[in-house]
Design a protein around this motif. Sequence first.
Motif, mmCIF file in Angstrom:
data_model
loop_
_atom_site.group_PDB
_atom_site.id
_atom_site.type_symbol
_atom_site.label_atom_id
_atom_site.label_comp_id
_atom_site.label_asym_id
_atom_site.label_seq_id
_atom_site.Cartn_x
_atom_site.Cartn_y
_atom_site.Cartn_z
ATOM 1 N N ALA A 72 -19.546 6.941 -13.973
ATOM 2 C CA ALA A 72 -20.633 6.031 -14.347
ATOM 3 C C ALA A 72 -20.219 5.038 -15.420
ATOM 4 C CB ALA A 72 -21.834 6.839 -14.834
ATOM 5 N N SER A 73 -18.962 4.983 -15.768
ATOM 6 C CA SER A 73 -18.496 4.109 -16.846
ATOM 7 C C SER A 73 -18.666 2.642 -16.499
ATOM 8 C CB SER A 73 -17.026 4.404 -17.156
ATOM 9 O OG SER A 73 -16.225 4.208 -16.008
ATOM 10 N N CYS A 74 -18.697 1.816 -17.551
ATOM 11 C CA CYS A 74 -18.898 0.379 -17.377
ATOM 12 C C CYS A 74 -17.989 -0.373 -18.348
ATOM 13 C CB CYS A 74 -20.359 0.026 -17.647
ATOM 14 S SG CYS A 74 -20.742 -1.744 -17.428
ATOM 15 N N PRO A 75 -17.164 -1.298 -17.859
ATOM 16 C CA PRO A 75 -16.274 -2.062 -18.746
ATOM 17 C C PRO A 75 -17.058 -2.819 -19.824
ATOM 18 C CG PRO A 75 -15.667 -2.403 -16.449
ATOM 19 C CD PRO A 75 -16.985 -1.682 -16.447
ATOM 20 N N GLY A 76 -16.644 -2.659 -21.060
ATOM 21 C CA GLY A 76 -17.295 -3.354 -22.160
ATOM 22 C C GLY A 76 -18.443 -2.604 -22.811
ATOM 23 N N GLU A 77 -18.743 -1.405 -22.340
ATOM 24 C CA GLU A 77 -19.843 -0.617 -22.898
ATOM 25 C C GLU A 77 -19.546 -0.239 -24.349
ATOM 26 O OE1 GLU A 77 -23.053 -0.160 -21.989
ATOM 27 O OE2 GLU A 77 -22.876 1.526 -20.590
ATOM 28 N N THR A 78 -20.552 -0.331 -25.192
ATOM 29 C CA THR A 78 -20.451 0.168 -26.565
ATOM 30 C C THR A 78 -21.285 1.441 -26.685
ATOM 31 O OG1 THR A 78 -22.390 -1.026 -27.398
ATOM 32 C CG2 THR A 78 -20.256 -2.197 -27.440
ATOM 33 N N SER A 79 -21.158 2.120 -27.815
ATOM 34 C CA SER A 79 -21.931 3.352 -27.985
ATOM 35 C C SER A 79 -23.420 3.066 -28.137
ATOM 36 C CB SER A 79 -21.420 4.140 -29.199
ATOM 37 O OG SER A 79 -21.680 3.446 -30.411
ATOM 38 N N PHE A 82 -24.740 1.924 -24.479
ATOM 39 C CA PHE A 82 -24.799 3.135 -23.652
ATOM 40 C C PHE A 82 -26.248 3.583 -23.486
ATOM 41 C CE2 PHE A 82 -24.757 7.673 -22.901
ATOM 42 C CZ PHE A 82 -23.689 7.889 -22.047
ATOM 43 N N PHE A 83 -27.060 3.364 -24.518
ATOM 44 C CA PHE A 83 -28.474 3.755 -24.498
ATOM 45 C C PHE A 83 -29.407 2.585 -24.197
ATOM 46 C CE2 PHE A 83 -26.256 6.606 -27.392
ATOM 47 C CZ PHE A 83 -26.669 7.845 -26.962
ATOM 48 N N THR A 110 -31.920 -2.232 -15.625
ATOM 49 C CA THR A 110 -32.446 -1.694 -16.882
ATOM 50 C C THR A 110 -32.083 -0.222 -17.091
ATOM 51 O OG1 THR A 110 -34.561 -1.139 -15.839
ATOM 52 C CG2 THR A 110 -34.373 -3.314 -16.866
ATOM 53 N N GLU A 111 -31.507 0.401 -16.072
ATOM 54 C CA GLU A 111 -31.102 1.800 -16.219
ATOM 55 C C GLU A 111 -29.830 1.874 -17.051
ATOM 56 O OE1 GLU A 111 -30.325 5.830 -13.557
ATOM 57 O OE2 GLU A 111 -29.885 3.878 -12.688
ATOM 58 N N SER A 112 -29.883 2.583 -18.159
ATOM 59 C CA SER A 112 -28.721 2.703 -19.039
ATOM 60 C C SER A 112 -27.787 3.791 -18.537
ATOM 61 C CB SER A 112 -29.173 3.032 -20.461
ATOM 62 O OG SER A 112 -29.725 4.353 -20.511
#
Length: 213
Positions: A72-79, A82-83, A110-112
């Motif tokens: 489920a990872s996404c390039p550029g995601e921050t902590s 993530f929420f 909109t789903e995190s």
Amino acid sequence: MSYHFRNVLFTNSVALLWIATASAQSPAQPYLALGDSVSFGFNPNVTEGDLLDYHGYPQFVSASLNLNLANASCPGETSTSFFDVTAPDLGCHEWRMAGAPLFVTYTSLTESQEDYAVSFLRANPKTKLVTITIGGNDLGLLQATCEMEFTSATAVSECELKGLAAVYARFAGNLISLYSAIRFKADYQGPIVAANYASPDYKTPSIPDRSLG
């Protein structure tokens, strides 16, 4: 290699060895990978749109341990993103808005990633493993913000140093929320392996390992 890194590496290796032993003779069970471009296997030299050319570590872990991977990872995601998908990040929101490929299907923009993780683990109570790589983009976002505000290298460095404490504090709080979501919201009691980052430049001793993972 730092003591912290050796300790994390040893702990993660033991966890994965235990999982491998338990999984060797059993049918493939679910494995959930979470995080950013490291988990995703992002490669800037790959033409966007072909998932077959992205190879993150979860792909190799799932093959080695005979697990069914949901990455489920996404390039550029921050902590934080993530929420909250509206929070600043380093490209995940843009990636999803553009309809760029992901390894799993989110129900909506909109789903995190937290939402997906909780839903997945509730729907797959026999999930064998969860891995997480998150936090590196928190530092990257700070760097990008400082570079937009200042032009001189000295001013950028001072800006980054001043912002580090807040970034680390926010990251620590996000990690607590992340693990709490997995353990309590999703009621997942299996192993969670947090995979760290490599140094950005092993050739230059003056550059520290600034990873958050």
